[in-house]
Design a protein around this motif. Structure first.
Motif, short mmCIF file in Angstrom:
data_model
loop_
_atom_site.label_atom_id
_atom_site.label_comp_id
_atom_site.label_asym_id
_atom_site.label_seq_id
_atom_site.Cartn_x
_atom_site.Cartn_y
_atom_site.Cartn_z
N HIS A 188 10.83 0.33 0.58
CA HIS A 188 10.75 -0.35 -0.72
C HIS A 188 10.46 0.66 -1.83
N ILE A 189 9.51 1.56 -1.59
CA ILE A 189 9.20 2.60 -2.57
C ILE A 189 10.43 3.48 -2.82
N SER A 200 -2.65 6.56 1.83
CA SER A 200 -1.35 7.16 2.16
C SER A 200 -0.30 6.72 1.15
N THR A 201 -0.42 5.49 0.65
CA THR A 201 0.49 4.96 -0.36
C THR A 201 0.57 5.86 -1.59
N VAL A 219 2.67 8.83 -0.75
CA VAL A 219 4.11 8.56 -0.67
C VAL A 219 4.69 8.42 -2.08
N GLY A 220 3.95 7.71 -2.95
CA GLY A 220 4.42 7.57 -4.33
C GLY A 220 4.49 8.91 -5.05
N ASP A 222 7.57 -0.99 3.73
CA ASP A 222 7.07 -0.79 2.37
C ASP A 222 7.41 0.60 1.84
N ASP A 279 3.80 10.76 7.78
CA ASP A 279 2.83 9.73 7.41
C ASP A 279 1.98 9.43 8.65
N SER A 314 -7.68 4.09 5.53
CA SER A 314 -7.40 2.65 5.51
C SER A 314 -7.46 2.03 6.90
N ARG A 342 -9.20 2.64 -0.78
CA ARG A 342 -8.01 3.37 -1.28
C ARG A 342 -8.22 4.88 -1.30
N PRO A 363 -9.40 -0.21 4.00
CA PRO A 363 -8.28 0.00 3.08
C PRO A 363 -8.65 -0.22 1.62
N MET A 415 0.39 -4.67 1.00
CA MET A 415 -0.18 -5.53 2.05
C MET A 415 -0.82 -6.76 1.41
#
Lengths: 387, 387
Positions: free
Chosen positions: A117-118, A87-88, A91-92, A114, A194, A226, A234, A231, A1
């Protein structure tokens, strides 16, 4: 973002309708300031400043387990929850642990840009099935599953934002959720849920989560602070089977770095335990509902009749379909000339051309006057492009 | 890393000589408290609490670029540096981007245990070459390279903690560094320089970094605030070519989550800009030097003569070699009975048996009385096991 001050490539004074982050004036600055101020007094600082427990801040885990069980009767224990870097971070971590390059996964079309993209960064084969107003079209999902099976592939997981989907704002219907769970058992794939917007429900009720409907079986559900706190802290959480959580907690990354962001996790834990969060969420719902209402009213009054859009009952986003004669690239170029930036639909599809007549507007970030002005400019441009 | 209060599996009141984190009484609590207190007054909160720039906090980038150029004449620009979630975040990101499962990488034997864990999580083939007091033995590294080449493999990178290595505490000599750079050009592998301890130099000088010696060519150098400020903030940095940095910044993970930990990065930026960091590092050097001296004196006075150990001039760790008659597993079991916990040498080798007579002691974490007591207990146990 993008940062909210001057998003990269965006001229100051412009209208970033793409910005999927909370309005900075909705962040509970004073409450966080009080919590942080109090926290230094007479407490062990190690909890804030040294390496943390791999599973994450224990007080925050306890708070979240209690909240989730109280509100949704999930019956989870602390072994089912870990703290993650938003949440990122989840996901990673999940993608890293559950897949290898070349593996297939399942997503909605459109799906969160996004996250796609990951998945591309991990070299995955991304199989998308279209959605309608009730979420993924199950027959299309099943077709993808049969085709994958025919080519000897087992998809690793289905990634979905089931409530107030990004980008469409839709809610997946409970019957669809049940059918997807059935397929996940038949074809043996995990469900990565998610669930970042469900606390931002403006009206009506939400179906039970995938995690609840599947009794937690093979579902990994992500949550975040977030959207309902800040956000920049983190901090998010993951709920899953105790075995999966233990596997993640034992990973090299957590062994090396300790749990997710001990400093901000301690701030969040203290904030939550102060009781401030529920009231803040309640207040945010009203704030975002008002922004949603203003955005929809502006669309109703400004958009030519051939433009269609979703009417989300929560979350951050509205999804527009342009008439066949208007391509999003052309609109994008003209809008930028007027200082209006939106998220092109093309980024939300595995096959970008599928989004060539779509765009996402975010009503979470902009002051309402800019939100209205941006939509008016878009309506005007589209009308001229149709004519 | 384990939390410092009651590390998992360790009984309260015991002596965790394994704990590789800073002593909580060396964290600059008051200074951080002042910085945070001042930061809320009249500044934009978005910098702290909203999504951040993918490359990381701009003020912190600027500060670090200036500091590195001033101290080491590196000639880097802001395009060469990004903020990461501690050195750990960098190792994870680099491994994710530069490797695929089955790829080969190069490491020291022994090498940092938790980094090996990350590489195993990624399914890599880890090729280790032994070190001596001057670092990796280049002929052994070259032998690995030739063998890999013969089997058609190009290693993706060499991972190294070149100064005050974890676990040995040694410094790689400048000539070795130059030879490794020569090999990296011949065999075309990157060098991942995990440079986390170099600010904690107690005496003498350090050779130039790999990054400096190679003029930045194909070197990715990691730094961190974990050892000289506070690990719980989870802030570090990566310097590399502008192309590599741009590639990381464009990744899905950073697009989705924004830059590394905006909240704590803003705290760190304000702390650094207050000028407090250099003085704190200076003070820390004295504190850790004293602990190192006490640990070495305890070893000198308590250890049977067949035990050998390194005499580090910086960092956190001392590396012990036990006599052939004493296996580390047996010592570990007896030490635990006495409440003393150390890091077995076995975890630091790809082939655990290579560390069957080694152990790592950390002098960074424990109060000096416990540090001495722990070493005395170990000396006593080893003496009885030899006898």
């Amino acid at each position: 973002m993008k940062p909210d001050s001057t998003p990269q490539g965006v001229v100051a004074g412009s209208i970033p309708l793409f910005a999927g982050h909370p309005s900075s004036d909705l962040l509970p600055v004073e409450a966080l300031q009080r919590v942080i101020g109090a926290a230094w007094q007479g407490r062990g600082v190690a909890r804030f400043l040294n390496y943390g427990d791999e599973q994450g801040n224990p007080q925050l885990i306890e708070f979240l387990v209690e909240r989730l069980n109280r509100r949704e009767n999930l019956g989870i224990r602390r072994e089912n929850l870990m703290i993650i870097g938003g949440s990122t971070g989840g996901v990673g971590m999940i993608t890293q642990h559950l897949t290898a390059p070349g593996d297939a996964i399942l997503v909605d079309a459109p799906s969160y840009r996004d996250a796609l993209h990951i998945f591309r960064d991990h070299g995955l084969e991304i199989c998308a099935a279209p959605i309608d107003d009730d979420g993924i079209i199950v027959a299309e999902l099943e077709r993808n599953l049969r085709e994958l099976k025919a080519s000897g592939k087992t998809p690793r997981f289905y990634y979905v934002v089931p409530s107030f989907q990004n980008p469409s704002g839709i809610i997946m219907a409970v019957e669809r959720r049940r059918e997807v769970i059935k397929l996940s058992r038949e074809y043996r794939f995990a469900i990565v849920e998610d669930d970042v917007y469900s606390d931002l429900r403006f009206e009506g009720a939400l179906p039970p989560s995938f995690y609840a409907l599947a009794d937690g079986e093979n579902v990994l559900r992500l949550g975040t602070f977030s959207k309902t706190l800040a956000p920049g802290l983190r901090i998010g959480w993951l709920i899953a089977s105790a075995e999966r959580i233990a596997g993640f907690v034992e990973s090299g990354l957590l062994r090396m770095g300790g749990g997710a962001n001990p400093f901000s996790a301690a701030v969040v834990a203290d904030y939550c335990r102060s009781g401030a969060w529920e009231a803040h969420i309640q207040w945010l719902r009203g704030q975002y509902r008002r922004r949603r209402d203003i955005a929809l009213a502006a669309l109703d009054s400004c958009m030519p009749k051939d433009v269609e859009w979703t009417r989300p009952t929560g979350g951050y986003f509205i999804w527009l379909r342009l008439p066949p004669s208007v391509r999003v690239d052309a609109l994008d170029a003209r809008a930028k000339e007027q200082g209006v930036y939106f998220a092109s639909g093309k980024g939300f599809f595995v096959n970008p051309e599928d989004g060539a007549h779509h765009l996402r507007l975010s009503f979470s970030f902009l002051p309402v006057a800019e939100l209205q002005a941006g939509i008016e400019i878009l309506g005007d441009l589209i009308a001229r492009m149709i004519a």
